[in-house]
Enzyme design. Structure first.
Site, PDB file in Angstrom:
ATOM      1  N   HIS A   1      -5.882  -0.032  -1.419  1.00 46.29           N
ATOM      2  CA  HIS A   1      -6.623   1.125  -1.193  1.00 46.29           C
ATOM      3  C   HIS A   1      -6.789   1.944  -2.755  1.00 46.29           C
ATOM      4  CE1 HIS A   1      -7.952   1.799   2.827  1.00 46.29           C
ATOM      5  NE2 HIS A   1      -6.869   1.420   3.413  1.00 46.29           N
TER       6      HIS A   1
ATOM      7  N   HIS B   1      -1.431  -3.429   1.837  1.00 42.08           N
ATOM      8  CA  HIS B   1      -2.613  -2.732   2.254  1.00 42.08           C
ATOM      9  C   HIS B   1      -3.246  -1.416   1.546  1.00 42.08           C
ATOM     10  CE1 HIS B   1      -5.525  -1.662   5.652  1.00 42.08           C
ATOM     11  NE2 HIS B   1      -5.223  -0.413   5.433  1.00 42.08           N
ATOM     12  N   GLU B   2      -1.942  -0.612   1.363  1.00 37.33           N
ATOM     13  CA  GLU B   2      -2.017   0.656   0.770  1.00 37.33           C
ATOM     14  C   GLU B   2      -2.250   0.488  -0.641  1.00 37.33           C
ATOM     15  OE1 GLU B   2      -2.696   2.777   2.983  1.00 37.33           O
ATOM     16  OE2 GLU B   2      -1.335   1.695   4.710  1.00 37.33           O
TER      17      GLU B   2
ATOM     18  N   CYS C   1      -7.182  -0.471  10.192  1.00 38.49           N
ATOM     19  CA  CYS C   1      -7.186   0.725   8.964  1.00 38.49           C
ATOM     20  C   CYS C   1      -7.757   1.888   9.775  1.00 38.49           C
ATOM     21  CB  CYS C   1      -7.851   0.243   7.834  1.00 38.49           C
ATOM     22  SG  CYS C   1      -8.152   1.195   6.507  1.00 38.49           S
TER      23      CYS C   1
HETATM   24  O1  GNR Z   1      -1.791   2.328  10.459  1.00 39.80           O
HETATM   25  C1  GNR Z   1      -2.029   1.381  10.113  1.00 39.80           C
HETATM   26  N1  GNR Z   1      -1.794   0.025  10.657  1.00 39.80           N
HETATM   27  C2  GNR Z   1      -1.462  -1.153  10.099  1.00 39.80           C
HETATM   28  C3  GNR Z   1      -1.526  -2.299  10.794  1.00 39.80           C
HETATM   29  C4  GNR Z   1      -1.394  -3.372  10.173  1.00 39.80           C
HETATM   30  C5  GNR Z   1      -1.626  -3.627   8.812  1.00 39.80           C
HETATM   31  C6  GNR Z   1      -1.874  -2.672   7.913  1.00 39.80           C
HETATM   32  C7  GNR Z   1      -1.909  -1.244   8.692  1.00 39.80           C
HETATM   33  S1  GNR Z   1      -2.230   0.107   7.581  1.00 39.80           S
HETATM   34  C8  GNR Z   1      -2.857   1.213   8.875  1.00 39.80           C
HETATM   35  C9  GNR Z   1      -3.240   2.667   8.178  1.00 39.80           C
HETATM   36  C10 GNR Z   1      -4.063   2.360   6.981  1.00 39.80           C
HETATM   37  O2  GNR Z   1      -5.374   2.249   7.220  1.00 39.80           O
HETATM   38  N2  GNR Z   1      -3.699   2.563   5.956  1.00 39.80           N
HETATM   39  O3  GNR Z   1      -4.628   2.424   4.900  1.00 39.80           O
HETATM   40 NI    NI Z   2      -6.011   1.411   5.446  1.00 33.00          NI
END
Ligand code: GNR
Ligand code: NI
Length: 167
Positions: free
Chosen positions: A137, A133-134, A91
């Site tokens: 957030h 993941h996003e 992240c």
């Molecule tokens: O750049 C990022 N790479 C990533 C790699 C594996 C799983 C999730 C990510 S998201 C991350 C960018 C980020 O922090 N987005 O919130």
């Molecule tokens: Ni992230």
């Protein structure tokens, strides 16, 4: 265009929750432009508005090798999920740490584009990981929240060590 500064853990603002976008105007286009510029500069595959202290439901994503396939996602909803994948995640708000996180293997996303028009896409692999993941957030959830207590504790110590080396 402008680079935005990315909040770093443990900034409490990373726990803020984003509200839906209701106005699709030039100001929104400016935010999205700046988010993509910031994401590419950080070599990230995604960036959520919360990470740049803009509490609206906006994601900038590009999981392509060419880094020329921007996907702008506004007001995302996962309408179907299937299977499990368990892959390493990093992240931008946590430089230097990586951990395996359990996510859905495949999903169907309903979202809006820059003009407020609805669209749906199917995602799997890294794109599916990135979307989940996003979207976390946007609700103030961080990838470390998905780890066991033991791994969270290990992560906390590692982050403390990195911070001591940086300052
Ligand atoms: O750049 C990022 N790479 C990533 C790699 C594996 C799983 C999730 C990510 S998201 C991350 C960018 C980020 O922090 N987005 O919130
Ligand atoms: Ni992230």
């Amino acid at each position: 265009m402008a680079l935005l500064s990315v909040l770093q853990y443990p900034d409490p603002k990373l726990r803020n929750k984003a509200l839906p976008v209701t106005v699709f105007d030039d100001k929104l286009r400016q935010i999205v432009d700046d988010m993509f510029e910031t994401m590419y500069e950080q070599n990230g595959v995604g960036l959520a508005s919360i990470q740049v202290d803009i509490p609206q439901r906006i994601l900038a994503i590009d999981v392509s090798d060419s880094r020329k396939e921007p996907l702008c996602v506004i007001n995302p909803e996962i309408i179907h999920r299937e299977g499990i994948q368990y892959e390493h995640e990093g992240c931008i708000s946590f430089p230097g740490v990586y951990e395996k996180v359990e996510r859905a293997a495949k999903l169907r996303l309903h979202a809006m584009d820059l003009h407020g028009k609805s669209f749906e896409i199917d995602a799997e692999g890294l794109l599916a990981v990135c979307i989940q993941h996003e979207m976390d957030h946007l609700d103030g959830v961080l990838f470390i929240d998905h780890l066991s207590r033991l791994k969270q504790e290990r992560m906390r110590k590692k982050l403390e060590k990195i911070r001591r080396q940086t300052f």
